[in-house]
Design an enzyme around this catalytic site. Structure first.
Site, short mmCIF file in Angstrom:
data_model
loop_
_atom_site.label_atom_id
_atom_site.label_comp_id
_atom_site.label_asym_id
_atom_site.label_seq_id
_atom_site.Cartn_x
_atom_site.Cartn_y
_atom_site.Cartn_z
N HIS A 19 6.26 5.43 4.69
CA HIS A 19 7.33 4.85 3.88
C HIS A 19 8.39 5.93 3.79
O HIS A 19 8.12 7.00 3.22
CB HIS A 19 6.83 4.51 2.47
N HIS A 62 5.93 10.59 -2.61
CA HIS A 62 4.67 10.63 -3.35
C HIS A 62 3.94 11.96 -3.32
O HIS A 62 2.71 12.00 -3.41
CB HIS A 62 3.74 9.53 -2.83
N ASP A 85 11.32 2.40 2.25
CA ASP A 85 10.86 2.00 0.90
C ASP A 85 11.70 2.71 -0.15
O ASP A 85 11.41 3.83 -0.54
CB ASP A 85 9.37 2.35 0.73
N LYS A 114 -0.46 8.34 -3.93
CA LYS A 114 0.62 8.70 -4.84
C LYS A 114 0.17 9.81 -5.78
O LYS A 114 -1.03 9.96 -6.02
CB LYS A 114 1.06 7.46 -5.63
N ASP A 145 4.08 8.06 1.86
CA ASP A 145 5.43 7.78 1.35
C ASP A 145 5.98 9.15 0.95
O ASP A 145 5.35 9.87 0.17
CB ASP A 145 5.30 6.84 0.15
N GLU A 150 -1.97 3.64 0.76
CA GLU A 150 -0.87 4.54 0.40
C GLU A 150 -1.27 5.35 -0.83
O GLU A 150 -1.72 4.80 -1.83
CB GLU A 150 0.39 3.71 0.10
N ASP A 206 13.04 6.96 -5.38
CA ASP A 206 13.41 5.94 -4.41
C ASP A 206 14.91 5.76 -4.25
O ASP A 206 15.42 4.64 -4.26
CB ASP A 206 12.70 4.61 -4.74
C1 RNT Z 1 5.41 2.81 -5.03
C2 RNT Z 1 5.08 2.70 -3.59
C3 RNT Z 1 5.09 1.32 -3.01
C4 RNT Z 1 6.24 0.47 -3.51
C5 RNT Z 1 6.45 -0.83 -2.76
C6 RNT Z 1 7.32 -1.75 -3.50
O1 RNT Z 1 5.55 4.07 -5.47
O2 RNT Z 1 5.95 3.52 -2.86
O3 RNT Z 1 5.08 1.38 -1.63
O4 RNT Z 1 7.43 1.17 -3.52
O5 RNT Z 1 5.27 -1.35 -2.40
ZN ZN Z 2 5.90 3.39 -0.76
#
Ligand code: RNT
Ligand code: ZN
Length: 417
Positions: A285, A261, A324, A225, A258, A223, A295
């Site tokens: 996510h 991100h 998420d 970011k 995600d 993942e 979030d």
């Molecule tokens: C954090 C990521 C990650 C977390 C979780 C808890 O920015 O999104 O995926 O939110 O693993």
């Molecule tokens: Zn995430």
């Protein structure tokens, strides 16, 4: 004629089969993240230590789960309220230790998740998994990209332990386990070396994935970011880094996006077909960023609908979907159920689109009609199909579940002072 039959006929007039949409959605697996219930604290270290890694829960609404029993009870409450095919999503920090035993993250074993296996099995759920590279004294603050070999080794061992646990979850529950590698590794201020941490991160992931596993059962993801709180200037696992990693390791790893991100004007909906042009499979996510990776609870908003439309159009079986988000400022059961139901709604909405017709209009360059058709779809009697879907799943319709949240808050959550 009842409302569903009427709505069904109206959709049929535009060439849409509501029965097929309902049946399809019943089988789309969506991961329910355990961490909404306790503000991402987990059970393996002091629950009152700060959340690190650049993520943040804000608010102190009463009633957060403090023990595995409370978290499981809360999850059961959520499961009553959500239609569809949920799957659990655990973090390594949710290990359950018994008889005074404790293991650090590098020593975690499948047995520390046996209670979760039992929980999932009794409820017919599969389970996804995440190594926890944050909220731990060995974050220096880097983990897999640390310059300190001992620290880096510790986190590699954690990653390997998590592969073994993911394998166990997949075998025990008979459903694939998506194992997501995310670290908050990065720097608050301008780095003196951007390359070094990335080279070490790459080597660390290589080592983790050298642990044997069956790629049909365990799906490791990376993942990306952009930045986190306190980690504003540099993120080791940037978009280019993780995407390149996944592209060069297609036989053992998939990319995870995600939607919190990216830069605020970038949209993951558009990135889904971009990645699926090259990858067989991706993971998501789904969250709601408000100005940053905040979030917030997932809503039935434009981008969530657009993400769902791309999932449906590009191939449901090619996208591993997980939620998420973590909001500590409102009732957590409500936050969980609202986000899950909204993603279900977005998927149903997407399944009720005449995708073949839309594609044809685009290919014929009939952009006026394309706009009109898409706009008119927004006010079709969608809610009647949604109600029917909830009823067929044996779950409450809109307007029928919030009273249960209130009852649970009154009788259970409010007593957790
Ligand atoms: C954090 C990521 C990650 C977390 C979780 C808890 O920015 O999104 O995926 O939110 O693993
Ligand atoms: Zn995430």
């Amino acid at each position: 004629m009842n409302r569903y039959d009427d709505a069904k006929a109206r959709y049929a007039n535009t060439g849409i089969d509501t029965e097929k949409a309902i049946e399809t959605l019943k089988n789309i697996s969506v991961s329910l993240h355990c961490w909404q219930g306790d503000d991402v604290r987990g059970f393996d270290t002091d629950p009152n230590k700060p959340l690190t890694g650049g993520i943040q829960t804000t608010g102190n609404y009463p009633g957060r789960a403090r023990t595995p029993e409370e978290l499981m009870a809360d999850l059961d409450e959520v499961l009553k309220l959500i239609p569809g095919r949920p799957k659990m999503n655990l973090h390594a920090s949710y290990a359950i230790f018994e008889n005074g035993e404790w293991a650090d993250r590098d020593k975690l074993e499948p047995k520390h998740f046996q209670k979760w296996v039992d929980f999932c099995r009794e409820r017919g759920l599969g389970c996804d998994f995440n190594p926890t590279f944050f909220s731990h004294e060995k974050c220096d603050p880097l983990t897999l990209s640390s310059a300190d070999e001992e620290t880096r080794k510790f986190w590699i061992e954690h990653g390997k332990a998590c592969i073994r646990i993911s394998n166990y979850l997949a075998e025990q529950l008979g459903e694939k386990c998506v194992m997501n590698i995310w670290t908050g590794d990065g720097f608050k201020d301008i780095p003196g070396d951007r390359m070094g941490p990335r080279v070490r991160y790459r080597e660390s992931i290589d080592e983790i994935l050298s642990e044997p596993f069956d790629f049909n059962k365990v799906k490791p993801c990376v993942e990306s970011k952009t930045f986190g709180i306190g980690v504003e200037s540099y993120t080791t696992g940037s978009a280019e880094f993780t995407l390149s990693y996944a592209a060069f390791n297609k036989d053992k790893c998939i990319p995870l996006m995600d939607n919190g991100h990216y830069h605020p004007t970038e949209v993951v909906s558009d990135k889904i077909p971009a990645l699926l042009t090259f990858f067989d499979e991706i993971a998501l996510h789904v969250t709601r960023p408000v100005r940053w990776d905040s979030d917030h609870v997932v809503l039935f908003d434009d981008e969530t609908r657009e993400i769902a439309r791309e999932i449906v159009r590009c191939g449901i079986d090619r996208v591993n979907i997980a939620l998420d988000y973590f909001d500590a400022s409102i009732n957590r059961i409500s936050a969980w159920a609202t986000g899950y139901r909204n993603l279900q709604k977005a998927l149903l909405f997407a399944l009720l689109q005449p995708n073949e017709e839309l594609k044809k209009l685009q290919d014929e360059q009939n952009f006026s009609k394309l706009m009109v058709v898409q706009e008119e779809l927004k006010t079709m009697p969608f809610n009647d199909i949604w109600d029917e879907y909830c009823a067929r799943c044996g779950k409450p319709k809109d307007g029928e579940w919030y009273a249960e949240v209130e009852r649970y808050e009154r009788e259970v959550l409010s007593k957790r002072a």
